[in-house]
Design an enzyme around this catalytic site. Structure first.
Site, PDB file in Angstrom:
ATOM      1  N   GLY A 243       0.891  -1.017   0.035  1.00 22.72           N
ATOM      2  CA  GLY A 243      -0.112   0.130   0.042  1.00 22.72           C
ATOM      3  C   GLY A 243       0.722   1.458   0.115  1.00 22.72           C
ATOM      4  O   GLY A 243       0.185   2.181  -0.573  1.00 22.72           O
ATOM      5  N   ARG A 244       1.930   1.069   0.593  1.00 20.68           N
ATOM      6  CA  ARG A 244       2.761   2.444   0.861  1.00 20.68           C
ATOM      7  C   ARG A 244       3.225   2.880  -0.602  1.00 20.68           C
ATOM      8  O   ARG A 244       3.397   3.864  -0.864  1.00 20.68           O
ATOM      9  CB  ARG A 244       4.104   2.225   1.725  1.00 20.68           C
ATOM     10  CG  ARG A 244       3.479   2.335   3.069  1.00 20.68           C
ATOM     11  CD  ARG A 244       4.420   1.795   4.153  1.00 20.68           C
ATOM     12  NE  ARG A 244       3.584   1.932   5.471  1.00 20.68           N
ATOM     13  CZ  ARG A 244       4.169   1.212   6.664  1.00 20.68           C
ATOM     14  NH1 ARG A 244       5.273   0.644   6.667  1.00 20.68           N
ATOM     15  NH2 ARG A 244       3.528   1.308   7.674  1.00 20.68           N
ATOM     16  N   PHE A 363      -1.478   9.123   6.565  1.00 21.82           N
ATOM     17  CA  PHE A 363      -1.848   7.788   6.584  1.00 21.82           C
ATOM     18  C   PHE A 363      -0.761   6.370   5.873  1.00 21.82           C
ATOM     19  O   PHE A 363      -0.140   6.719   5.327  1.00 21.82           O
ATOM     20  CB  PHE A 363      -3.357   7.601   5.936  1.00 21.82           C
ATOM     21  CG  PHE A 363      -3.438   8.057   4.458  1.00 21.82           C
ATOM     22  CD1 PHE A 363      -2.409   8.023   3.466  1.00 21.82           C
ATOM     23  CD2 PHE A 363      -4.794   8.443   4.147  1.00 21.82           C
ATOM     24  CE1 PHE A 363      -2.796   8.414   2.286  1.00 21.82           C
ATOM     25  CE2 PHE A 363      -5.025   8.919   2.798  1.00 21.82           C
ATOM     26  CZ  PHE A 363      -3.860   8.813   1.975  1.00 21.82           C
ATOM     27  N   GLU A 364      -1.420   5.297   6.238  1.00 25.25           N
ATOM     28  CA  GLU A 364      -0.748   4.246   5.911  1.00 25.25           C
ATOM     29  C   GLU A 364       0.788   4.147   6.639  1.00 25.25           C
ATOM     30  O   GLU A 364       1.883   3.795   5.893  1.00 25.25           O
ATOM     31  CB  GLU A 364      -0.652   3.989   4.430  1.00 25.25           C
ATOM     32  CG  GLU A 364      -1.736   3.741   3.944  1.00 25.25           C
ATOM     33  CD  GLU A 364      -1.984   2.742   2.887  1.00 25.25           C
ATOM     34  OE1 GLU A 364      -1.011   2.105   2.302  1.00 25.25           O
ATOM     35  OE2 GLU A 364      -3.022   2.816   2.172  1.00 25.25           O
ATOM     36  N   GLY A 365       0.793   4.831   7.640  1.00 25.94           N
ATOM     37  CA  GLY A 365       2.106   4.963   8.461  1.00 25.94           C
ATOM     38  C   GLY A 365       2.663   6.298   8.190  1.00 25.94           C
ATOM     39  O   GLY A 365       2.957   6.665   7.057  1.00 25.94           O
TER      40      GLY A 365
END
Ligand code: FAD
Length: 380
Positions: A243-244, A363-365
């Site tokens: 996803g990143r 988001f996503e870390g």
């Protein structure tokens, strides 16, 4: 200006052409209206699904497009340059399909994958909670086995597609504390006891839906457990690696759009008797923006190519996410500067681009968490 891409196959060339055509005809005419009215673009994801764009990286064997990640990400970048909320939605959907592809049993894949990637359903990824964001391993939502169902209780926070998704990948605690007590459950949106709360009001991505989801004794069949109990955290982190790279591609698309708009404006706008692009102070700013965008694109492609080759790419995904989203932030701020006062009003899209860039660093870390991942990879 369309990016001149080096694509690995003729299929990929056709795919980018198709994406640009869909962006011209479906996205461009409605993006401003939806972003200003803060309305979800009903039907847009179904159109992308019908064109095969919601299942590009999944294997053909399971109904996917069978495209290398390198190609999928470039499609995502093209969409993000037109409408970040839609590209982010595509990326989240891919994230939501990933657990079944990568960790589902053969039977689960047979049963669910055709539907998941068929283009009609939209997925959501439920990891974050009010008390556990960066520290996802401490999540509190509990799934208790009761006969042949799990009863889920707890609250998820900030869920993209919350309230509009057809299925939710829910990370919940089936065991003791810490990451090893977490499992993953594929949960239908119409599960009794699953309640989306009213949408959050966000700084940007106004046409995206983000909502908390309450699970109040939501009963999910036990055969919806993805992988054995206790590997949910591993699934969540593995999904986020992929996803990143998607978020990095989205960031590059947004930054490219801001750069292109700023260049066109600087060529038209005249001060002191000549186009402002001819002032070196501005030209150098545009040169730096263009260089950063190119470097960010190279980073996400490097991560994607490692992934496509079956090599470890976790640290490269973190580097790409970190650098591309910081680039999107800087480039969108500079694009507003290039437009001067015009950049600060909503008649021009750069004002929206700047608001949208911020969330990419979160988001996503968050980008602090990306640095943790990269630092750990250096000393491991
Ligand atoms: C628009 C939007 C959509 C989202 N969509 C989803 C979704 O679909 N699914 C989902 O599960 N989540 C989603 N999220 C949640 C998102 O992933 C979290 O907001 C993010 O992971 C950060 O968690 P937090 O907000 O709790 O911040 P916190 O974890 O509370 O962090 C606050 C600050 O502390 C910093 N920090 C925390 N720990 C450390 C550390 N160890 N070292 C250094 N700094 C640290 C962070 O970087 C941050 O700056 C979404 C969020 C937004 C805003």
């Amino acid at each position: 200006m369309p990016v001149d891409r080096l694509l690995p196959t003729d299929d990929a060339v056709d795919l980018i052409a198709l994406t640009r055509d869909i962006a011209d005809k479906v996205l461009d005419p409605i993006v401003d209206a939806h972003e200003k009215a803060e309305t979800y673009p009903e039907g847009v994801f179904a159109q992308l699904g019908a064109a095969g764009l919601l299942s590009l990286p999944q294997p053909e064997k399971w109904g996917g497009g069978g495209q290398p990640y390198e190609v999928y990400l470039q499609v995502l970048e093209e969409i993000a340059a037109r409408w970040l909320a839609v590209a982010e939605g595509m990326s989240v959907h891919t994230l939501a399909c990933y657990p079944v592809f990568a960790f589902g049993t053969e039977q689960q894949r047979k049963r669910h994958l055709a539907d998941l990637v068929g283009g009609e359903l939209l997925g959501a990824y439920c990891l974050s909670e009010p008390q556990s964001g960066s520290d996802a391993g401490s999540l509190a939502t509990r799934a208790t086995l009761d006969g042949d169902t799990y009863r889920i209780n707890g609250t998820k926070a900030w869920i993209t597609h919350g309230g509009v998704a057809d299925f939710y990948n829910v990370f919940a605690r089936t065991g003791g504390p810490g990451p090893s007590g977490i499992s993953c459950l594929l949960t239908d949106a119409d599960t009794p006891g699953l309640h989306p709360l009213p949408q959050e009001r966000t700084m940007g991505l106004h046409s995206s839906t983000v909502a908390p989801i309450v699970f109040d004794d939501a009963r999910v069949p036990a055969d919806r457990l993805i992988g054995p109990e206790g590997i949910g955290f591993k699934i969540a982190m593995s999904a986020l690696d992929s996803g990143r790279l998607g978020i990095a591609a989205c960031a590059v698309g947004l930054a490219q759009a801001a750069l292109d708009y700023a260049v066109e404006y600087a060529k038209q706008r005249e001060q002191f008797g000549r186009p402002i692009a001819e002032f070196q102070g501005l030209g150098f700013m545009l040169a730096d923006m263009a260089t950063q965008v190119a470097a960010a694109r190279a980073l996400y492609l490097e991560g994607a190519r490692l992934r496509d080759a079956g090599r470890p790419y976790s640290a490269e995904a973190a580097k790409a996410k970190l650098f591309a989203t910081d680039t999107a932030m800087r480039v969108t701020i500079d694009a507003v500067q290039v437009l001067g006062g015009a950049g600060y009003v909503s008649d021009h899209p750069v004002e929206r681009y700047l608001r949208e860039a911020k969330v990419l660093q979160i988001f996503e870390g968050t980008n602090q968490i990306q640095r943790l991942v990269i630092a750990r990879s250096l000393t491991r």
